[in-house]
Design a protein around this motif. Structure first.
Motif, short mmCIF file in Angstrom:
data_model
loop_
_atom_site.label_atom_id
_atom_site.label_comp_id
_atom_site.label_asym_id
_atom_site.label_seq_id
_atom_site.Cartn_x
_atom_site.Cartn_y
_atom_site.Cartn_z
N LEU A 263 24.21 -27.57 1.73
CA LEU A 263 23.58 -26.31 2.13
C LEU A 263 23.92 -25.24 1.10
O LEU A 263 25.07 -25.13 0.65
CB LEU A 263 24.06 -25.86 3.50
N GLN A 264 22.91 -24.41 0.76
CA GLN A 264 23.08 -23.38 -0.26
C GLN A 264 22.73 -21.99 0.29
O GLN A 264 21.88 -21.30 -0.27
CB GLN A 264 22.22 -23.70 -1.47
N ALA A 281 30.05 -22.58 9.84
CA ALA A 281 30.66 -23.29 10.96
C ALA A 281 29.78 -24.47 11.40
O ALA A 281 30.28 -25.57 11.68
CB ALA A 281 30.89 -22.33 12.13
N LEU A 282 28.48 -24.25 11.46
CA LEU A 282 27.56 -25.32 11.82
C LEU A 282 27.54 -26.42 10.76
O LEU A 282 27.49 -27.62 11.07
CB LEU A 282 26.15 -24.76 12.01
N ALA A 283 27.56 -26.01 9.49
CA ALA A 283 27.57 -26.99 8.40
C ALA A 283 28.82 -27.86 8.45
O ALA A 283 28.75 -29.07 8.20
CB ALA A 283 27.48 -26.28 7.05
N ALA A 291 27.44 -25.04 -0.84
CA ALA A 291 27.32 -24.59 -2.23
C ALA A 291 26.50 -23.31 -2.27
O ALA A 291 25.31 -23.33 -2.58
CB ALA A 291 26.67 -25.67 -3.09
N PRO A 292 27.10 -22.17 -1.93
CA PRO A 292 26.35 -20.92 -1.84
C PRO A 292 25.62 -20.59 -3.14
O PRO A 292 26.08 -20.90 -4.24
CB PRO A 292 27.43 -19.88 -1.55
N HIS A 293 24.48 -19.92 -2.98
CA HIS A 293 23.59 -19.60 -4.09
C HIS A 293 23.89 -18.22 -4.63
O HIS A 293 24.01 -17.25 -3.88
CB HIS A 293 22.15 -19.67 -3.59
#
Length: 363
Positions: A263-264, A281-283, A291-293
Motif C-alpha cells: 500500500l502506498q 492499522a488496517l494494512a 510504502a508511502p508515496h
C-alpha cells in the motif's frame, strides 16, 4: 505557496496528451500556535490543479480551531470535517484539513518533546528507501543505469524505474539493462503510473516477472480494485497502489479484495496523519508492506511507526522548503530525532509564498 520544479516532470501521459507537465507543486501550510508558546507546522500539497481550492476551503473552516485544545486531535479534526461537510469528506475538502491535521500532530509531539515517530511508537530508527528520480520513461537505458549507480552511491536502497511505454519491448529493454548492470541484489521497483488498461497490464506486467521486481506500482487506474485483484492473482510480482486514493474506505476496498500486496498511501491525498494511521492499522492486519508515496520528510516518521515491512520513496523535491535535511545512507532514511516532524520553513519558502492569512482569538 508554489514550489517550482526544474526540470518539469514529464511522462508518457504528457506525450499522449492526457496530462500537462508538472512544473510546480502547490503547498498549503498551516502554522499553529498555542497560548503556552508551542507551535506546530503542517502541510498538504497538490500537483497540476487544486492549490487555490485547498487554500479557499482552509480559510473558511480554520477559524473554528481557535480556543480548542490541540491535544484533542481527533475531536478537532472531526469538527473541521463537519464544518465543511457540504464540500464532501474526501478529496480536496479532506486534503485542506490534512494540513491542519499534520500541524496538530506536530504540535502534540513537540509538547511531549518527542519526534513524531517516537510519539506514535517507533519500530525502527531508519526506513528502507528507494528513489525514482533517474528512471523516467524519456531517459535512455544507459542513462538510467548511470543514474541508478549514482543514487546507490548516495545511499538509496532501491531503484524505481518508470514503465508503461506503449511498446512493451521498451520497458523490458530498460529493466534488463538495469538488472544486468546492478546485479540481482538491488531491489528494483517498476512504476507504471496508472498508464495501462487491463489488457495491456496483463500482457506487459508478466514480462516484468523475470526481473524479480520488488513490486509493480500502479499498473491500472487506482480506483480499479477488481482489475488490480485479477492482475495480482496472475503475477509473481507484488502489486502496489494507493498513492492517489483520497479516503480510508478506498484503501480498505483494495485490502479486502486482495488487490495489492504493497500500500502506498499519501498523507496529503488522504487528508492527514489521522486517516493515514487508520489505513496503516488496517494494512498491518492484512500483513501488507507499507510504502508511502512522496513527502519523505513526513512519511519517514509514519513508516518508522509501522509494525510490518516498510519503505519510503526518497525524493528531494521538498528539500528547498525546509532548513533541515534528511540523512540517507546504507539504503535507508534516518528518522529525525528532533521534536515533532523536525521541520522548519526556510527563507526560500517564504519567498515563494503567494498569500497568507492569520487568525487569532480576540483578547
Amino acid at each position: 505557496m508554489y514550489l517550482p520544479l526544474s526540470p518539469a516532470i514529464s511522462e508518457e501521459h504528457v506525450a499522449a496528451g492526457r496530462r500537462q507537465p508538472v512544473t510546480e507543486v502547490a503547498f498549503l501550510f498551516a502554522e499553529l500556535g498555542t497560548t503556552d508558546g508551542h507551535a506546530g507546522l503542517g502541510f498538504s500539497y497538490a500537483t497540476r490543479a487544486g492549490g487555490p481550492g485547498l487554500y479557499a476551503h482552509a480559510k473558511e473552516i480554520v477559524p473554528l480551531l481557535l480556543g480548542e485544545d490541540p491535544n484533542d486531535v481527533g475531536r478537532v479534526r472531526e469538527k473541521l470535517v463537519a464544518a465543511g461537510a457540504s464540500a464532501g469528506r474526501t478529496g480536496l475538502a479532506a486534503q485542506a484539513i490534512g494540513a491542519v491535521d499534520v500541524g496538530l500532530w506536530d504540535l502534540k509531539a513537540k509538547r511531549a518533546n518527542l519526534s513524531l515517530a517516537k510519539l506514535l511508537g517507533s519500530h525502527r530508527d531508519a526506513v528502507s528507501c528507494y528513489t525514482t528520480s533517474g528512471g523516467s520513461l524519456s531517459v535512455p537505458a544507459d542513462k538510467v543505469v548511470e543514474n541508478a549507480r549514482r543514487s546507490l552511491a548516495q545511499g538509496a536502497g532501491g531503484i524505481g524505474i518508470a514503465v508503461g511505454a506503449q511498446e512493451v519491448s521498451h520497458d523490458v529493454e530498460r529493466m534488463r539493462a538495469v538488472r544486468e548492470a546492478l546485479g540481482d541484489d538491488v531491489p528494483l521497483i517498476a512504476c507504471a503510473d496508472q498508464q495501462w488498461n487491463r489488457v495491456q497490464a496483463g500482457r506487459h506486467a508478466r514480462r516484468l516477472d523475470e526481473f524479480s521486481v520488488q513490486w509493480l506500482a500502479d499498473p491500472l487506474d487506482a480506483h480499479d480494485t477488481k482489475g488490480h485483484a485479477a492482475l495480482a492473482a496472475t503475477l509473481t510480482t507484488p502489486i502496489a497502489t494507493g498513492a492517489t486514493l483520497t479516503s480510508v474506505d478506498e484503501h480498505w476496498r483494495l485490502m479486502t479484495a486482495d488487490a495489492a500486496a504493497v500500500l502506498q498511501p499519501d498523507v496529503a491525498a488522504i487528508g492527514g496523519i489521522t486517516p493515514f494511521l487508520r489505513v496503516a492499522a488496517l494494512a498491518d492486519q492484512h500483513h501488507l508492506t507499507l510504502a508511502p508515496h512522496f513527502a519523505t520528510e513526513l512519511h519517514v516518521h509514519l513508516a518508522a511507526a509501522y509494525p510490518g515491512g516498510a519503505w519510503v520513496e526518497h525524493v528531494d523535491w521538498l528539500a528547498p522548503l525546509f532548513n533541515e535535511k534528511l540523512a540517507v545512507e546504507n539504503g535507508a532514511v534516518a528518522v529525525p530525532d528532533q521534536p515533532g516532524i523536525g521541520l522548519s520553513l526556510s527563507e526560500r519558502s517564504r519567498m515563494w509564498t503567494t498569500d497568507r492569512i492569520e487568525f487569532a482569538e480576540s483578547v
